[in-house]
Scaffold this motif. Structure first.
Motif, mmCIF file in Angstrom:
data_model
loop_
_atom_site.group_PDB
_atom_site.id
_atom_site.type_symbol
_atom_site.label_atom_id
_atom_site.label_comp_id
_atom_site.label_asym_id
_atom_site.label_seq_id
_atom_site.Cartn_x
_atom_site.Cartn_y
_atom_site.Cartn_z
ATOM 1 N N GLY A 68 0.637 -1.369 -0.090
ATOM 2 C CA GLY A 68 0.007 0.122 -0.075
ATOM 3 C C GLY A 68 0.890 1.223 0.119
ATOM 4 O O GLY A 68 0.352 2.093 -0.653
ATOM 5 N N TRP A 69 1.833 1.204 0.725
ATOM 6 C CA TRP A 69 2.646 2.399 0.948
ATOM 7 C C TRP A 69 3.451 2.584 -0.495
ATOM 8 O O TRP A 69 3.722 3.725 -0.747
ATOM 9 C CB TRP A 69 3.880 2.421 2.004
ATOM 10 N N LEU A 70 4.007 1.499 -0.844
ATOM 11 C CA LEU A 70 4.900 1.443 -2.334
ATOM 12 C C LEU A 70 4.086 2.046 -3.517
ATOM 13 O O LEU A 70 4.465 2.983 -4.272
ATOM 14 C CB LEU A 70 5.387 0.073 -2.501
ATOM 15 N N GLN A 71 2.712 1.454 -3.335
ATOM 16 C CA GLN A 71 2.007 1.928 -4.439
ATOM 17 C C GLN A 71 1.563 3.570 -4.581
ATOM 18 O O GLN A 71 1.546 4.315 -5.522
ATOM 19 C CB GLN A 71 0.758 1.232 -4.813
ATOM 20 N N ALA A 72 1.288 4.104 -3.135
ATOM 21 C CA ALA A 72 1.102 5.312 -3.006
ATOM 22 C C ALA A 72 2.440 6.330 -3.513
ATOM 23 O O ALA A 72 2.351 7.304 -3.981
ATOM 24 C CB ALA A 72 1.021 5.677 -1.316
ATOM 25 N N VAL A 73 3.446 6.043 -3.094
ATOM 26 C CA VAL A 73 4.882 6.686 -3.453
ATOM 27 C C VAL A 73 5.126 6.432 -4.832
ATOM 28 O O VAL A 73 5.247 7.693 -5.441
ATOM 29 C CB VAL A 73 6.003 5.942 -2.589
ATOM 30 N N GLU A 74 4.804 5.135 -5.603
ATOM 31 C CA GLU A 74 5.308 5.076 -6.987
ATOM 32 C C GLU A 74 4.260 6.132 -7.852
ATOM 33 O O GLU A 74 4.510 6.577 -8.820
ATOM 34 C CB GLU A 74 5.069 3.726 -7.437
ATOM 35 N N THR A 75 2.901 6.062 -7.168
ATOM 36 C CA THR A 75 1.772 6.810 -7.981
ATOM 37 C C THR A 75 1.594 8.074 -7.848
ATOM 38 O O THR A 75 0.641 8.806 -8.250
ATOM 39 C CB THR A 75 0.616 6.058 -8.191
ATOM 40 N N SER A 76 2.236 8.614 -6.680
ATOM 41 C CA SER A 76 2.074 9.990 -5.944
ATOM 42 C C SER A 76 0.543 10.151 -5.627
ATOM 43 O O SER A 76 0.048 11.176 -5.743
ATOM 44 C CB SER A 76 2.449 11.066 -6.880
ATOM 45 N N SER A 77 0.140 9.042 -5.065
ATOM 46 C CA SER A 77 -1.547 9.191 -4.700
ATOM 47 C C SER A 77 -1.526 9.029 -3.173
ATOM 48 O O SER A 77 -0.438 8.619 -2.597
ATOM 49 C CB SER A 77 -1.994 7.841 -5.361
ATOM 50 N N PRO A 78 -2.532 9.336 -2.730
ATOM 51 C CA PRO A 78 -2.904 9.353 -0.965
ATOM 52 C C PRO A 78 -2.746 7.840 -0.751
ATOM 53 O O PRO A 78 -3.014 7.043 -1.342
ATOM 54 C CB PRO A 78 -4.482 9.926 -1.054
ATOM 55 N N LEU A 79 -2.261 7.821 0.629
ATOM 56 C CA LEU A 79 -2.251 6.437 1.236
ATOM 57 C C LEU A 79 -3.509 5.767 1.374
ATOM 58 O O LEU A 79 -4.876 6.622 1.456
ATOM 59 C CB LEU A 79 -1.633 6.751 2.542
ATOM 60 N N PRO A 80 -3.736 4.653 1.420
ATOM 61 C CA PRO A 80 -5.186 3.664 1.462
ATOM 62 C C PRO A 80 -5.560 4.035 2.930
ATOM 63 O O PRO A 80 -6.624 3.691 3.100
ATOM 64 C CB PRO A 80 -4.832 2.528 0.958
ATOM 65 N N TRP A 81 -4.915 4.399 3.948
ATOM 66 C CA TRP A 81 -5.371 4.373 5.303
ATOM 67 C C TRP A 81 -5.206 6.051 5.801
ATOM 68 O O TRP A 81 -4.062 6.558 5.666
ATOM 69 C CB TRP A 81 -4.527 3.591 6.230
ATOM 70 N N ALA A 82 -6.281 6.558 6.508
ATOM 71 C CA ALA A 82 -5.988 7.821 7.224
ATOM 72 C C ALA A 82 -5.385 7.438 8.644
ATOM 73 O O ALA A 82 -5.472 6.480 9.087
ATOM 74 C CB ALA A 82 -7.325 8.296 7.366
ATOM 75 N N VAL A 83 -4.824 8.612 9.002
ATOM 76 C CA VAL A 83 -4.284 8.546 10.484
ATOM 77 C C VAL A 83 -4.971 8.224 11.509
ATOM 78 O O VAL A 83 -6.073 8.778 11.425
ATOM 79 C CB VAL A 83 -3.470 9.916 10.865
ATOM 80 N N GLY A 84 -4.721 7.198 12.257
ATOM 81 C CA GLY A 84 -5.944 6.661 13.157
ATOM 82 C C GLY A 84 -6.816 5.479 12.771
ATOM 83 O O GLY A 84 -7.334 4.764 13.523
ATOM 84 N N GLN A 85 -6.613 5.292 11.336
ATOM 85 C CA GLN A 85 -7.445 4.123 11.078
ATOM 86 C C GLN A 85 -7.070 2.765 11.269
ATOM 87 O O GLN A 85 -5.582 2.532 11.251
ATOM 88 C CB GLN A 85 -7.681 4.207 9.470
ATOM 89 N N GLN A 86 -7.649 1.705 11.443
ATOM 90 C CA GLN A 86 -7.524 0.496 12.094
ATOM 91 C C GLN A 86 -8.054 -0.493 11.026
ATOM 92 O O GLN A 86 -9.302 -0.237 10.399
ATOM 93 C CB GLN A 86 -7.741 -0.069 13.595
ATOM 94 N N TRP A 87 -7.152 -1.565 10.959
ATOM 95 C CA TRP A 87 -7.998 -2.788 9.987
ATOM 96 C C TRP A 87 -7.579 -4.073 10.679
ATOM 97 O O TRP A 87 -6.274 -3.898 11.083
ATOM 98 C CB TRP A 87 -7.753 -2.440 8.586
#
Length: 439
Positions: free
Chosen positions: A380-399
């Protein structure tokens, strides 16, 4: 006085066992439980390091005939000690480095960005086996054994002018050369424990080689010996040795009898490994077998002694983090008894833009204990960095993932000890200045 058989024999242990029936203590310990090799592991053997120069030259010539391209080779039987041969896999590849060393690494995946996985102290690339399989479907994944650990060892005596010592700087040089000579393009570095410290050091000193860094419970401290460039002259003058081979006899004797003989026992080692895992079943016999196998290498004791006496890096971990210019992701097991959460919070305060993900319950080695959750977080983090897109998780989010909880935390202190650490850390920074030397 006349001989009294009753008096004399009362001091003889009973039942009395003739000396010829005693077995050496080392025969009670196996370095690896592999039936095909078990009969050989109890026999005394000597490394190629101790054999004649003619044998070393012949062995090297033989292995050179098995070269496959500039980066890798197929293993020749004379390349490894008997205790390590059972753990060679079809993915094992080899790279000749300086110090007359042969470096073992694994590579999987044929497309996508390059990821270099760096293991912690005492293990090897095998520690990432499950994570490599999951990442290789979308990335080119490399995992290398650090020199003096796993299956990376000198096969002949290093030249005296090379001055080999097993230190942070030596291992960082190894990673730098591996990226430039083998991978041949910038990489994402993912390091666990000691590997995280090395990833930070490489990213701080060779920024052009690093596209990003992923910390997996990175250790923020290493070695008690000061760096010669930053320590007072009086301190460096009284230090008897700086870890450079050959190892002094006295140092070897003391370390062997005070620590090594104890730490290399299977029961003690297995207890230490399980202590840092939240899920004790992940620290199974197969993992312990591979760790013990490396300790049976003839050069393992000298490497361990050198590690104990080698100096710190010139930069502290905080200094390395402050010098990094690449994106950072932190994936930490919350139940780690060594790198407790306050160390992650300290790093997060230094790197405000870093993504901080906490996995619970998980210990010091989340990539091995919870590989699926770590793979999901890394991807999830690598995809966000590679595509300059937002992270799939908000701060405080749990899964949830099976029996694990992954939380995107902001690094704020959560108990009285962590709040006290915030105050102490701020005071220490004010008193002793910025992040220059190791502390």
């Amino acid at each position: 006085m006349a001989w009294n058989p009753t008096l004399d024999t009362c001091f003889v242990p009973k039942p009395f066992i003739p000396a010829r029936t005693f077995r050496p203590r080392r025969t009670k310990r196996q370095c690896c439980e592999v039936p095909a090799a078990a009969s050989q592991l109890h026999q005394p053997f000597r490394s190629q390091f101790f054999r004649s120069s003619q044998f070393n030259k012949a062995a090297k010539n033989t292995s050179d005939r098995n070269m496959e391209g500039a980066a890798g080779r197929q293993l020749h039987p004379t390349d490894l000690e008997e205790c390590l041969q059972p753990f060679v896999t079809p993915e094992s590849q080899w790279w000749d480095w300086k110090y007359n060393s042969r470096i073992h690494y694994r590579q999987q995946g044929s497309s996508g960005p390059c990821i270099l996985l760096v293991h912690g102290f005492g293990v090897g690339s095998f520690h990432f086996e499950q994570l490599i399989q999951k990442l290789s479907s979308a990335y080119q994944v490399w995992a290398v054994d650090l020199l003096g650990q796993g299956m990376s060892w000198p096969v002949a005596a290093p030249a005296p002018e090379e001055q080999l010592r097993y230190s942070i700087e030596t291992w960082t040089d190894q990673l730098q050369d591996f990226v430039t000579q083998v991978i041949q393009q910038p990489v994402y570095l993912a390091g666990n424990s000691l590997g995280g410290l090395l990833a930070a050091h490489l990213a701080a000193t060779q920024a052009h080689l690093c596209r990003g860094v992923i910390f997996l419970n990175a250790t923020p401290f290493w070695s008690f010996m000061p760096h010669p460039e930053t320590a007072p002259r009086l301190v460096t003058a009284i230090l008897p040795w700086n870890g450079t081979l050959p190892v002094p006899r006295l140092a070897r004797f003391l370390v062997k009898n005070l620590w090594w003989n104890l730490l290399s026992r299977r029961r003690i080692l297995q207890g230490l490994v399980r202590n840092v895992y939240a899920d004790k079943s992940a620290a199974d016999d197969a993992l312990v077998d591979q760790i013990i196998a490396s300790t049976q290498h003839p050069l393992a004791l000298d490497a361990f002694v050198s590690i104990l006496f080698a100096p710190q890096a010139r930069l502290s971990f905080d200094g390395m983090a402050a010098a990094m210019q690449c994106p950072v992701c932190m994936i930490y097991g919350r139940e780690d008894p060594w790198v407790v959460p306050l160390w992650g919070q300290r790093l997060k305060r230094l790197l405000a833009d870093a993504v901080y993900l906490e996995i619970s319950p998980a210990g010091h080695c989340p990539h091995h204990e919870a590989p699926t959750a770590v793979h999901e977080a890394m991807s999830g983090w690598l995809q966000a960095v590679e595509t300059s897109s937002p992270l799939p998780w908000a701060v405080g989010q749990q899964w949830r993932h099976q029996n694990l909880t992954v939380t995107h935390v902001d690094g704020s202190p959560r108990n009285v000890f962590e709040k006290a650490d915030v105050l102490w850390y701020a005071l220490r920074q004010r008193l002793f200045g910025k992040h220059v030397v190791a502390t």
